[in-house]
Design an enzyme around this catalytic site. Structure first.
Site, PDB file in Angstrom:
ATOM      1  N   SER A  77       0.574  -3.842  -5.305  1.00 42.46           N
ATOM      2  CA  SER A  77       0.537  -2.444  -4.883  1.00 42.46           C
ATOM      3  C   SER A  77       0.566  -1.441  -6.017  1.00 42.46           C
ATOM      4  O   SER A  77       0.101  -0.311  -5.850  1.00 42.46           O
ATOM      5  CB  SER A  77       1.706  -2.163  -3.931  1.00 42.46           C
ATOM      6  OG  SER A  77       2.951  -2.384  -4.581  1.00 42.46           O
ATOM      7  N   LYS A 130       1.872   0.558   7.378  1.00 44.02           N
ATOM      8  CA  LYS A 130       0.917   1.141   6.435  1.00 44.02           C
ATOM      9  C   LYS A 130      -0.395   1.451   7.182  1.00 44.02           C
ATOM     10  O   LYS A 130      -0.481   2.434   7.898  1.00 44.02           O
ATOM     11  CB  LYS A 130       0.727   0.207   5.240  1.00 44.02           C
ATOM     12  CG  LYS A 130       1.983   0.128   4.364  1.00 44.02           C
ATOM     13  CD  LYS A 130       1.787  -0.749   3.158  1.00 44.02           C
ATOM     14  CE  LYS A 130       2.950  -0.660   2.182  1.00 44.02           C
ATOM     15  NZ  LYS A 130       4.250  -1.067   2.731  1.00 44.02           N
ATOM     16  N   HIS A 157      -0.734  -4.577   1.717  1.00 43.25           N
ATOM     17  CA  HIS A 157      -1.728  -3.638   1.214  1.00 43.25           C
ATOM     18  C   HIS A 157      -3.145  -4.187   1.393  1.00 43.25           C
ATOM     19  O   HIS A 157      -4.031  -3.929   0.576  1.00 43.25           O
ATOM     20  CB  HIS A 157      -1.448  -3.303  -0.247  1.00 43.25           C
ATOM     21  CG  HIS A 157      -0.246  -2.433  -0.428  1.00 43.25           C
ATOM     22  ND1 HIS A 157      -0.292  -1.058  -0.314  1.00 43.25           N
ATOM     23  CD2 HIS A 157       1.050  -2.753  -0.689  1.00 43.25           C
ATOM     24  CE1 HIS A 157       0.919  -0.567  -0.522  1.00 43.25           C
ATOM     25  NE2 HIS A 157       1.753  -1.574  -0.741  1.00 43.25           N
TER      26      HIS A 157
END
Length: 417
Positions: free
Chosen positions: A204, A263, A232
């Site tokens: 990340s 996310k 991610h």
């Protein structure tokens, strides 16, 4: 004043007297450390957002909208009207929460629906939900690994993976970042019962990608399992958003996937482990964060359900974030900036100096662009950067405006010519 109130007052005053010396010592120690953090230019102040999470937000002290380029809102779904409406509907139908862990009275039909849809999305047998992916990582390694086993962890893995591994009793070995020769040497020398390779899919801070196909090859060669944290990547990386294993053409060959609902998948909260049915059933019996944490509230489950429905029927948003990423990376590189990582929406603009990164972010904000400077200890010393994150919701005009601001600030601070 009632007797009860007097008792509370007495206890409060007595407690303060009792701990005064120790608390003063604590305050002094922490104040000295905080002063050091500020002196080093690595103090992290929190800007207060006064709007919903979006590509355009407002912050405390100003009514002016600013462009947001630092959220994990990769698909732009954090304030999607359809998702918000569905969340409100299930909030009314199922209530605010369960006031329970899953195995007592905290499992509703919607929790099982979401677990099935996540498993379907990843092409796995089953899924277990957690309050966060941090909890999923904390609950995995301790539950399944014994002193007879060994775990091999990339040295730049996320803090949650590192902390999760610390909890287990297996032999713990770190291999150099994405260094397959080092990993193979360690695998070859191990005589462990179970060998588990643990890696982030996408790292990340740098936006670079695990060499997953080659890791899978090594796992087959040395009879090891592969664990990947896809926080991610899930929902937006790979042709259809199936993450790093899709990107690296090894779909279905990773043994265990942990990821997040907080996310790209709506930005609310929640995490999960998905994989073999025996593993998931075992985690329901042994994983401490699952057993001793409240279940996900219905409104959060609703967000996950709606996003999964969207991703199972269309890859439009995935393709859009990839297109936006290419536009930003190409223009910034042409302007003279060093952009770390690979073709991923995490686009670290490398600056080196912590104070410069902080100053750069402040200057960007004056131009209506919200980005954050990252420095030690979040990243190694001397590798401070502005981490830009691209969203499917960004328009081309918004991306171009951010690029123009970067160029203007970069020239004024002598980062580029």
């Amino acid at each position: 004043m009632s007797i009860f109130s007097k008792m509370l007052l007495f206890r409060g005053v007595a407690g303060r007297h009792y701990s005064a010396a120790a608390q003063t010592q604590l305050r002094d120690i922490l104040s000295t450390q905080l002063a050091g953090i500020k002196e080093a230019g690595t103090f992290k102040a929190e800007r207060i957002i006064t709007s919903s999470q979006s590509t355009q937000i407002t912050v405390q002290g100003s009514d002016q909208k600013i462009l947001n380029f630092c959220a994990n809102n990769y698909l732009g779904l954090a304030n999607n009207p359809e998702i918000v409406s569905y969340s409100q509907k299930l909030l009314e139908q199922y209530g605010a929460g369960l006031s329970s862990v899953r195995f007592i009275c905290g499992t509703q039909d919607i929790h099982k629906q979401l677990e099935r849809k996540i498993a379907q999305f990843h092409g796995r047998e089953d899924t277990i939900l957690y309050a966060s992916c941090f909890d999923a990582n904390a609950g995995l390694f301790e539950a399944i690994l014994t002193p007879e086993d060994a775990v091999f962890s990339d040295e730049l893995n996320h803090a949650s993976i590192i902390d999760g591994i610390r909890l287990c009793k297996a032999k713990k070995q770190r291999y150099k970042h994405r260094d397959l020769a080092d990993l193979e040497q360690q695998l070859k020398a191990s005589d462990a019962r179970l060998k588990l390779i643990a890696t982030d899919g996408v790292f990340s801070m740098d936006g670079n990608i695990a060499p997953l196909a080659r890791i899978v090859e090594l796992a087959k060669k040395y009879n090891a399992l592969v664990f990947v944290d896809e926080c991610h990547a899930t929902g937006f990386f790979g042709d259809t958003g199936r993450g790093t294993e899709e990107y690296d053409n090894v779909m279905g060959e990773v043994d265990i996937i942990n990821s997040t609902l907080g996310k790209a998948l709506g930005g609310a909260s929640g995490g999960y482990t998905t994989g073999p049915s025996e593993l998931i059933t075992f985690l329901r019996q042994k994983s401490r964060p699952y057993l001793f944490s409240n279940t996900l509230p219905p409104a959060v489950v609703a967000v996950g359900l709606k996003v999964m429905d969207m991703l199972l029927t269309s890859s439009e948003l995935t393709q859009r974030v990839q297109s936006n990423t290419q536009r930003f990376r190409k223009a910034m590189t042409k302007a003279g900036f060093t952009i770390a990582g690979e073709n991923h929406p995490i686009c670290p603009v490398m600056l080196g100096d912590a104070r410069l990164a902080s100053k750069f972010a402040d200057e960007m904000l004056t131009r209506g662009i919200y980005v954050i400077g990252f420095s030690y200890p979040v990243v190694p010393q001397g590798k401070a950067r502005i981490r830009v994150q691209i969203s499917a919701a960004h328009t081309e005009a918004e991306i171009d405006r951010a690029i123009s601001a970067f160029i203007e600030v970069g020239r004024s601070l002598k980062v580029i010519q």
